[in-house]
Design a protein around this motif. Structure first.
Motif, PDB file in Angstrom:
ATOM      1  N   ARG A  45       0.808  -1.203   0.000  1.00 31.06           N
ATOM      2  CA  ARG A  45       0.000   0.000   0.000  1.00 31.06           C
ATOM      3  C   ARG A  45       0.852   1.269   0.000  1.00 31.06           C
ATOM      4  O   ARG A  45       0.331   2.351  -0.189  1.00 31.06           O
ATOM      5  CB  ARG A  45      -0.906   0.008   1.231  1.00 31.06           C
ATOM      6  CG  ARG A  45      -1.944  -1.103   1.228  1.00 31.06           C
ATOM      7  CD  ARG A  45      -2.761  -1.053   2.516  1.00 31.06           C
ATOM      8  NE  ARG A  45      -3.747  -2.111   2.538  1.00 31.06           N
ATOM      9  CZ  ARG A  45      -4.980  -1.998   2.057  1.00 31.06           C
ATOM     10  NH1 ARG A  45      -5.360  -0.865   1.496  1.00 31.06           N
ATOM     11  NH2 ARG A  45      -5.826  -3.008   2.114  1.00 31.06           N
TER      12      ARG A  45
ATOM     13  N   ARG B 295      -2.397   3.012   6.462  1.00 29.27           N
ATOM     14  CA  ARG B 295      -2.563   1.702   7.075  1.00 29.27           C
ATOM     15  C   ARG B 295      -1.289   0.888   6.910  1.00 29.27           C
ATOM     16  O   ARG B 295      -0.717   0.804   5.812  1.00 29.27           O
ATOM     17  CB  ARG B 295      -3.729   0.961   6.421  1.00 29.27           C
ATOM     18  CG  ARG B 295      -4.008  -0.391   7.045  1.00 29.27           C
ATOM     19  CD  ARG B 295      -5.233  -1.032   6.417  1.00 29.27           C
ATOM     20  NE  ARG B 295      -5.460  -2.354   6.975  1.00 29.27           N
ATOM     21  CZ  ARG B 295      -6.475  -3.142   6.643  1.00 29.27           C
ATOM     22  NH1 ARG B 295      -7.345  -2.718   5.733  1.00 29.27           N
ATOM     23  NH2 ARG B 295      -6.615  -4.331   7.188  1.00 29.27           N
TER      24      ARG B 295
ATOM     25  N   SER C  11      -0.685  -5.965   7.671  1.00 34.29           N
ATOM     26  CA  SER C  11      -1.140  -6.803   8.787  1.00 34.29           C
ATOM     27  C   SER C  11       0.038  -7.581   9.356  1.00 34.29           C
ATOM     28  O   SER C  11       1.077  -7.724   8.716  1.00 34.29           O
ATOM     29  CB  SER C  11      -2.220  -7.767   8.311  1.00 34.29           C
ATOM     30  OG  SER C  11      -1.648  -8.729   7.420  1.00 34.29           O
TER      31      SER C  11
ATOM     32  N   SER D 249      -6.519  -0.792  15.426  1.00 31.94           N
ATOM     33  CA  SER D 249      -7.972  -0.698  15.226  1.00 31.94           C
ATOM     34  C   SER D 249      -8.605  -2.067  15.044  1.00 31.94           C
ATOM     35  O   SER D 249      -9.582  -2.222  14.307  1.00 31.94           O
ATOM     36  CB  SER D 249      -8.267   0.185  14.004  1.00 31.94           C
ATOM     37  OG  SER D 249      -7.693   1.463  14.146  1.00 31.94           O
TER      38      SER D 249
ATOM     39  N   ALA E  93      -9.826  -5.422  13.756  1.00 34.57           N
ATOM     40  CA  ALA E  93      -9.912  -6.009  12.422  1.00 34.57           C
ATOM     41  C   ALA E  93      -9.635  -5.004  11.323  1.00 34.57           C
ATOM     42  O   ALA E  93      -9.305  -5.375  10.189  1.00 34.57           O
ATOM     43  CB  ALA E  93     -11.308  -6.623  12.228  1.00 34.57           C
ATOM     44  N   ALA E  94      -9.762  -3.704  11.655  1.00 30.81           N
ATOM     45  CA  ALA E  94      -9.517  -2.666  10.644  1.00 30.81           C
ATOM     46  C   ALA E  94      -8.036  -2.421  10.420  1.00 30.81           C
ATOM     47  O   ALA E  94      -7.659  -1.613   9.566  1.00 30.81           O
ATOM     48  CB  ALA E  94     -10.211  -1.371  11.059  1.00 30.81           C
ATOM     49  N   GLY E  95      -7.196  -3.083  11.200  1.00 29.08           N
ATOM     50  CA  GLY E  95      -5.759  -2.957  10.999  1.00 29.08           C
ATOM     51  C   GLY E  95      -5.123  -1.907  11.900  1.00 29.08           C
ATOM     52  O   GLY E  95      -5.747  -1.375  12.819  1.00 29.08           O
ATOM     53  N   THR E  96      -3.881  -1.602  11.614  1.00 28.19           N
ATOM     54  CA  THR E  96      -3.110  -0.607  12.386  1.00 28.19           C
ATOM     55  C   THR E  96      -2.774   0.550  11.474  1.00 28.19           C
ATOM     56  O   THR E  96      -2.267   0.360  10.360  1.00 28.19           O
ATOM     57  CB  THR E  96      -1.819  -1.240  12.937  1.00 28.19           C
ATOM     58  OG1 THR E  96      -2.151  -2.347  13.770  1.00 28.19           O
ATOM     59  CG2 THR E  96      -1.028  -0.221  13.734  1.00 28.19           C
ATOM     60  N   ARG E  97      -3.072   1.766  11.947  1.00 30.34           N
ATOM     61  CA  ARG E  97      -2.850   2.952  11.135  1.00 30.34           C
ATOM     62  C   ARG E  97      -1.919   3.936  11.834  1.00 30.34           C
ATOM     63  O   ARG E  97      -1.823   3.949  13.070  1.00 30.34           O
ATOM     64  CB  ARG E  97      -4.176   3.642  10.819  1.00 30.34           C
ATOM     65  CG  ARG E  97      -5.106   2.806   9.957  1.00 30.34           C
ATOM     66  CD  ARG E  97      -6.380   3.548   9.624  1.00 30.34           C
ATOM     67  NE  ARG E  97      -7.267   2.741   8.792  1.00 30.34           N
ATOM     68  CZ  ARG E  97      -7.184   2.664   7.473  1.00 30.34           C
ATOM     69  NH1 ARG E  97      -6.256   3.364   6.830  1.00 30.34           N
ATOM     70  NH2 ARG E  97      -8.014   1.907   6.773  1.00 30.34           N
TER      71      ARG E  97
END
Length: 491
Positions: free
Chosen positions: A13, A52, A55, A86, A88-92
């Protein structure tokens, strides 16, 4: 291939923004390496706020490490509030502005004492104020005493240090003061400090005299004047002549002052000693007005022309004198030790302030200095330094007297006057280029703009081998003043 030296991962990303490498050949844990890579990318702005991160599973697979390693790295960044987990929304990346790189070339924090001090951690130059003779310091002896002190301190019981200082050193200082300065005091009246300025700070905190007036000598050390202002007192300059502080002027200018800061043993820069009549007048004023006398005795034991006069505190029957001393001029400023002798009625207050705000410095150095005093090394060193300084002062005066007008030559310094059109501060800033470091006279005055121009010359580091070259450099510096050149052309 993963798991080899110099492995690299580029996040899908943020391929252009993020590159993480791990090196298994070094001892740094992999989680620490990964966190360091990500932290740098965030702080540099390569990973923007809200971006983001990969994972745990993706990043672990690409680097060939366990998912727990990635979790530990992300957790470390979360503790620093650089990323936000966050679920399941991942780490930002945290939503905050990323600071840009600091351009250190644009930052310049000037020393507040740049006109007085040449600079710290630099080899002292001829004529430089505030530093003892470098060739006179007993370096081998001091190294041996300090090594022993390190071993002793290492096996001492572990506990909070005494905020007033090691009892051994305070007892030795009390005995030393009784011999050299004729002060009779109990070791518990003594609080150890980091030097004269630290002792003055302790005194100002203990007296709590903000908003009131304080007598200061004119001329006086710029650091003293600055310290009085910082403590919230109003400095009242009192002139100094050949007999020391003009007490009569002080009584007229500020009769109800709370404090008078004086150097009765050896005034700097004139070298004057406070006369017996003025000592009596000063003590009488302090008793009448319930005022305090702060005695700066940093040079009191280094009088060269005669036997050192007793300290003002030794002549104080009512306990109005706070005696501030230091080992900077007699031993070395590098050891960073001084002391305050508080009157009995203030001893508890000084101890409380030291305990809360101004504890004594390095215990190892204190133990080494205690041995230095107890074994008689200090008195032998003091006698040697006084002989050395007297010889250097005589040699300097003989070398400069035919060429320069020396108006004062007391103690460790001599004062050379310059024409009023000269700028002694500007000349002093240029002096190190010639290998010398005289102090500008005008900054010692309460009103530098109206002060006489001149140099204060210290004799301490004027080695015999450097005498001629240093004096020649001083003459060239003075002759280079624009007004001097104009006068020469006119002649």
């Amino acid at each position: 291939m993963t798991g080899t030296r110099g492995e690299e991962m580029t996040a899908p990303r943020a391929r252009a923004e993020l590159a993480v490498t791990v090196d298994r050949s070094i001892s740094t844990p992999l989680a620490v390496q990964i966190a360091s890579n990500l932290r740098t990318a965030i702080l540099d702005g390569r990973l923007r706020a809200g971006a983001r991160l990969p994972s745990w599973m993706d990043l672990a697979a690409q680097l060939g490490v366990a998912r727990g390693t990635i979790k530990a790295a992300y957790d470390a960044l979360a503790d620093e509030q650089l990323v936000v987990p966050s679920g399941a929304a991942g780490t930002r990346v945290a939503l905050r502005a990323a600071p840009g790189p600091i351009d250190v070339r644009r930052i310049e924090i000037l020393s507040p004492r740049r006109d007085l001090d040449r600079g710290t951690s630099l080899r002292p130059l001829p004529f430089q104020m505030g530093v003892p003779a470098q060739d006179g310091f007993p370096a081998k002896l001091w190294a041996r005493l300090r090594t022993r002190a390190v071993r002793v301190n290492a096996v001492m019981p572990v506990g909070p240090p005494n905020s007033r200082g090691e009892p051994e050193l305070r007892a030795e200082i009390a005995a030393h003061l009784a011999i050299t300065r004729r002060i009779s005091c109990h070791p518990d009246q003594i609080v150890l400090t980091g030097g004269y300025r630290n002792g003055l700070c302790l005194t100002m905190l203990a007296l709590q005299a903000a908003g009131r007036s304080a007598w200061i000598e004119d001329p006086c050390c710029p650091a003293t004047r600055m310290a009085v202002k910082m403590a919230g007192l109003c400095p009242v300059p009192i002139p100094v002549d050949a007999k020391g502080l003009r007490v009569d002027h002080g009584v007229r200018a500020a009769p109800h002052a709370a404090v008078a800061i004086v150097t009765p043993g050896q005034h700097a820069p004139t070298g004057a000693t406070l006369s017996a009549e003025r000592r009596a007048a000063l003590l009488g004023w302090a008793i009448r007005e319930d005022a305090w006398l702060v005695e700066d005795d940093t040079l009191g034991a280094l009088q060269l022309s005669c036997r050192a006069s007793p300290a003002l505190a030794a002549q104080d029957p009512e306990g109005r004198v706070i005696h501030v001393g230091s080992f900077a001029s007699t031993v070395s400023p590098a050891i960073g030790l001084g002391y305050v002798v508080a009157p009995l009625q203030l001893a508890r207050r000084f101890a409380e302030v030291a305990d809360c705000l101004n504890p004594a410095p390095n215990a190892t150095t204190q133990l080494a200095l205690a041995d230095f005093l107890r074994q008689g090394h200090f008195l032998r060193h003091l006698r040697h330094m006084k002989r050395l300084y007297k010889e250097r002062r005589q040699a300097m005066l003989a070398r400069l007297d035919p060429a320069l007008r020396i108006e004062a030559a007391g103690g460790l310094t001599a004062i050379v006057r310059l024409p009023r059109c000269a700028d002694d501060v500007a000349l002093a800033h240029r002096a190190p280029e010639l290998g010398i470091a005289p102090s500008p006279l005008s900054i010692w005055s309460s009103d530098p703009a109206k002060a006489r121009q001149g140099f204060v010359l210290s004799v301490t580091n004027l080695h015999r081998e450097l005498l001629d070259s240093a004096c020649d450099a001083l003459l060239r510096l003075i002759e280079s003043a624009p007004c001097q050149v104009m006068e020469a052309r006119a002649a």
